[in-house]
Design a protein around this motif. Structure first.
Motif, PDB file in Angstrom:
ATOM      1  N   THR A   1       0.790  -1.230   0.000  1.00 44.75           N
ATOM      2  CA  THR A   1       0.000   0.000   0.000  1.00 44.75           C
ATOM      3  C   THR A   1       0.827   1.288   0.000  1.00 44.75           C
ATOM      4  OG1 THR A   1      -0.237  -0.280   2.403  1.00 44.75           O
ATOM      5  CG2 THR A   1      -2.057  -1.036   1.016  1.00 44.75           C
ATOM      6  N   PRO A   2       2.009   1.353   0.641  1.00 44.89           N
ATOM      7  CA  PRO A   2       2.766   2.612   0.602  1.00 44.89           C
ATOM      8  C   PRO A   2       3.111   3.051  -0.817  1.00 44.89           C
ATOM      9  CG  PRO A   2       3.643   1.172   2.304  1.00 44.89           C
ATOM     10  CD  PRO A   2       2.676   0.352   1.509  1.00 44.89           C
ATOM     11  N   VAL A   3       3.434   2.093  -1.682  1.00 44.24           N
ATOM     12  CA  VAL A   3       3.771   2.430  -3.067  1.00 44.24           C
ATOM     13  C   VAL A   3       2.528   2.908  -3.808  1.00 44.24           C
ATOM     14  CG1 VAL A   3       4.675   1.526  -5.241  1.00 44.24           C
ATOM     15  CG2 VAL A   3       5.697   0.809  -3.079  1.00 44.24           C
ATOM     16  N   ALA A   4       1.394   2.257  -3.554  1.00 41.23           N
ATOM     17  CA  ALA A   4       0.139   2.680  -4.186  1.00 41.23           C
ATOM     18  C   ALA A   4      -0.207   4.105  -3.771  1.00 41.23           C
ATOM     19  CB  ALA A   4      -0.986   1.716  -3.807  1.00 41.23           C
ATOM     20  N   LEU A   5      -0.019   4.425  -2.497  1.00 39.36           N
ATOM     21  CA  LEU A   5      -0.313   5.779  -2.014  1.00 39.36           C
ATOM     22  C   LEU A   5       0.626   6.811  -2.632  1.00 39.36           C
ATOM     23  CD1 LEU A   5      -0.994   5.133   1.788  1.00 39.36           C
ATOM     24  CD2 LEU A   5      -2.635   5.995   0.121  1.00 39.36           C
ATOM     25  N   SER A   6       1.886   6.449  -2.777  1.00 39.21           N
ATOM     26  CA  SER A   6       2.850   7.403  -3.338  1.00 39.21           C
ATOM     27  C   SER A   6       2.525   7.737  -4.789  1.00 39.21           C
ATOM     28  CB  SER A   6       4.274   6.838  -3.238  1.00 39.21           C
ATOM     29  OG  SER A   6       4.441   5.712  -4.083  1.00 39.21           O
ATOM     30  N   ALA A   7       1.835   6.811  -5.468  1.00 44.67           N
ATOM     31  CA  ALA A   7       1.463   7.050  -6.871  1.00 44.67           C
ATOM     32  C   ALA A   7       0.449   8.179  -7.009  1.00 44.67           C
ATOM     33  CB  ALA A   7       0.908   5.763  -7.485  1.00 44.67           C
ATOM     34  N   LEU A   8      -0.197   8.577  -5.922  1.00 53.04           N
ATOM     35  CA  LEU A   8      -1.191   9.651  -5.970  1.00 53.04           C
ATOM     36  C   LEU A   8      -0.578  11.014  -6.278  1.00 53.04           C
ATOM     37  CD1 LEU A   8      -3.422   8.784  -2.881  1.00 53.04           C
ATOM     38  CD2 LEU A   8      -4.203   8.904  -5.247  1.00 53.04           C
ATOM     39  N   SER A   9       0.686  11.191  -5.977  1.00 55.84           N
ATOM     40  CA  SER A   9       1.296  12.516  -6.041  1.00 55.84           C
ATOM     41  C   SER A   9       1.173  13.178  -7.406  1.00 55.84           C
ATOM     42  CB  SER A   9       2.769  12.430  -5.627  1.00 55.84           C
ATOM     43  OG  SER A   9       2.882  12.040  -4.277  1.00 55.84           O
ATOM     44  N   GLU A  10       1.497  12.460  -8.465  1.00 56.81           N
ATOM     45  CA  GLU A  10       1.512  13.071  -9.799  1.00 56.81           C
ATOM     46  C   GLU A  10       0.113  13.465 -10.280  1.00 56.81           C
ATOM     47  OE1 GLU A  10       3.109  14.787 -13.143  1.00 56.81           O
ATOM     48  OE2 GLU A  10       4.035  14.159 -11.261  1.00 56.81           O
ATOM     49  N   PRO A  11      -0.898  12.577 -10.235  1.00 58.24           N
ATOM     50  CA  PRO A  11      -2.227  13.006 -10.680  1.00 58.24           C
ATOM     51  C   PRO A  11      -2.808  14.131  -9.832  1.00 58.24           C
ATOM     52  CG  PRO A  11      -2.317  10.775  -9.768  1.00 58.24           C
ATOM     53  CD  PRO A  11      -0.889  11.130  -9.931  1.00 58.24           C
ATOM     54  N   LEU A  12      -2.514  14.158  -8.526  1.00 56.19           N
ATOM     55  CA  LEU A  12      -2.997  15.258  -7.682  1.00 56.19           C
ATOM     56  C   LEU A  12      -2.337  16.572  -8.081  1.00 56.19           C
ATOM     57  CD1 LEU A  12      -3.040  13.525  -4.172  1.00 56.19           C
ATOM     58  CD2 LEU A  12      -5.037  14.379  -5.412  1.00 56.19           C
ATOM     59  N   LYS A  13      -1.062  16.519  -8.414  1.00 54.38           N
ATOM     60  CA  LYS A  13      -0.352  17.728  -8.852  1.00 54.38           C
ATOM     61  C   LYS A  13      -0.947  18.265 -10.143  1.00 54.38           C
ATOM     62  CE  LYS A  13       4.211  19.469 -10.181  1.00 54.38           C
ATOM     63  NZ  LYS A  13       3.703  20.053 -11.449  1.00 54.38           N
ATOM     64  N   ILE A  14      -1.247  17.372 -11.082  1.00 55.55           N
ATOM     65  CA  ILE A  14      -1.816  17.802 -12.358  1.00 55.55           C
ATOM     66  C   ILE A  14      -3.186  18.429 -12.134  1.00 55.55           C
ATOM     67  CG2 ILE A  14      -2.698  16.992 -14.582  1.00 55.55           C
ATOM     68  CD1 ILE A  14      -0.475  14.922 -14.609  1.00 55.55           C
ATOM     69  N   ILE A  15      -4.000  17.835 -11.266  1.00 57.44           N
ATOM     70  CA  ILE A  15      -5.320  18.408 -10.970  1.00 57.44           C
ATOM     71  C   ILE A  15      -5.171  19.827 -10.427  1.00 57.44           C
ATOM     72  CG2 ILE A  15      -7.291  18.291  -9.387  1.00 57.44           C
ATOM     73  CD1 ILE A  15      -7.284  15.285  -9.692  1.00 57.44           C
ATOM     74  N   ASN A  16      -4.244  20.019  -9.492  1.00 58.95           N
ATOM     75  CA  ASN A  16      -4.050  21.353  -8.919  1.00 58.95           C
ATOM     76  C   ASN A  16      -3.543  22.344  -9.957  1.00 58.95           C
ATOM     77  OD1 ASN A  16      -4.722  21.659  -6.020  1.00 58.95           O
ATOM     78  ND2 ASN A  16      -3.437  19.840  -5.805  1.00 58.95           N
TER      79      ASN A  16
END
Length: 401
Positions: free
Chosen positions: A267-282
């Motif tokens: 799960t830690p790796v899955a959570l870390s994958a959130l960073s890029e799509p969240l950045k693009i949304i912002n």
């Protein structure tokens, strides 16, 4: 547990209600030749089970008997363990073919799991400390009672530690879930817990919970802002296509999540994958370049859907972003020992100081609030606040999300 988004168990069996099943399993083990009765006690004969030790990797000759409890001289082998114990004064007991008594510690688990799941099932969980002897003995019991017995996956979780020492009642260094969620949102606690691989120890600290709480706020605030904008474009005919860079980000995200979850639920790796799509949304929501990007609304919708899928899988999807964001603010105020009116008064004092060019005073207000986990954000519309990691904690180790 419901506040932590944990699914309730289908069945919560009690040992006292399953004595017939326990006694029947002990009979089966005796009939297989792998157990013996002495003076009302029944012991499992580990010498009769050739695969004993296959889960823990321990060999019988490596086990040193008598270190924790006195060895019963009646046993054929010091490693033999009790399936049934004869009644002792002051203890509860039940009738059995071997006389009044009660089950051993291990047999009850084998009997109840067989009752509800059958002798062969997919996943058996527990703490690392249960691998030996508890789960090792469960395997021996179940396999001798039924030769087709099998557990496909053993899921053993690491310990919760404080300052690298195991959390336990005996040491007095433990917290209950209720105590933790009194100050931190349950979903922040959930993110903190799954931010470490389940087999690894988790070092509990307020610092880590503060950072998990900050991350949860960022995720939900981003998705809330996205949801608000998309709601304004419900009547717009959206195209099916999205820009290549956004499509590439989504594909990469999905691949990383799939690979990590297939890798023993990492799960830690899955959570870390959130960073890029969240950045693009912002970027699409707030930057000048992002607001002008072609297929902006389509990109936001696709990215939001992708992130929500992972949050649902990980049990982090709230029913309402705005509701959780408000709850996170309330928890932050409680930790800071402030009311929202007091924060708004501080903001007003700072605004007045800035108008009067009293910049040292205005900076002091910002720093005082930041020290207790309240961050001020200036915009053309005025100053607002959000929860943040207290200043003293910001330099310490970051949660891997």
């Amino acid at each position: 547990m419901a506040h932590l988004h944990c699914l309730p168990p289908s069945v919560e069996p009690r040992v006292s209600e399953h004595m017939p099943q326990i006694i029947d399993m002990i009979k089966q083990i005796i009939d297989s030749g792998c157990a013996y009765s002495i003076d009302g006690d029944v012991y499992f004969s580990v010498d009769k089970f050739s695969k004993y030790g296959r889960l823990s990797g321990r060999k019988l000759e490596d086990n040193r008997a008598g270190e924790r409890v006195a060895v019963d001289s009646r046993k054929k082998n010091p490693a033999d363990f009790a399936l049934w114990k004869s009644a002792k004064e002051g203890e509860p007991f039940w009738g059995s073919p071997w006389g009044p008594g009660r089950p051993g510690w291990h047999i009850e688990c084998s009997a109840m799991s067989a009752t509800y799941l059958g002798y062969s099932f997919d996943i058996h969980g527990g703490g690392m400390d249960l691998i030996f002897p508890h789960h090792e003995n469960e395997i021996a019991q179940s396999c001798t009672a039924c030769e087709n017995s099998n557990v496909s996956y053993w899921i053993h979780n690491g310990f919760v530690t404080i300052d690298s020492e195991k959390m336990s009642k005996s040491l007095g260094n433990f917290f209950t879930i209720r105590q933790v969620v009194d100050l931190y949102h349950p979903l922040a606690l959930r993110l903190f817990l799954i931010g470490t691989h389940y087999r690894s120890p988790i070092n509990y600290s307020d610092v880590q919970l503060e950072k998990a709480s900050d991350r949860v706020f960022y995720v939900y605030q981003t998705l809330h802002d996205c949801e608000v904008l998309l709601s304004l474009h419900n009547n717009v005919n959206r195209k099916d296509s999205i820009p290549p860079d956004v499509k590439s980000c989504i594909n990469k995200f999905n691949d990383e999540v799939l690979v990590s979850m297939l890798d023993d639920l990492h799960t830690p790796v899955a959570l870390s994958a959130l960073s890029e799509p969240l950045k693009i949304i912002n970027d699409l929501l707030h930057t000048r370049k992002g607001k002008k990007q072609e297929l902006r609304i389509e990109s936001l919708a696709a990215l939001e859907k992708t992130i929500k899928n992972l949050l649902f899988i990980l049990g982090l999807m709230p029913t309402s972003y705005s509701e959780v964001l408000q709850q996170l603010r309330e928890k932050a105020l409680k930790r800071a020992k402030l009311t929202e009116d007091q924060v708004l008064q501080k903001i007003e004092e700072r605004t007045t100081a800035r108008m009067n060019k009293e910049y040292e005073k205005s900076d002091a207000v910002r720093k005082d609030l930041a020290a207790v986990g309240i961050a001020l954000m200036d915009s053309p519309g005025g100053t607002s606040w959000r929860p943040a990691v207290p200043l003293a904690m910001q330099e310490q180790q970051v949660v891997a999300v």
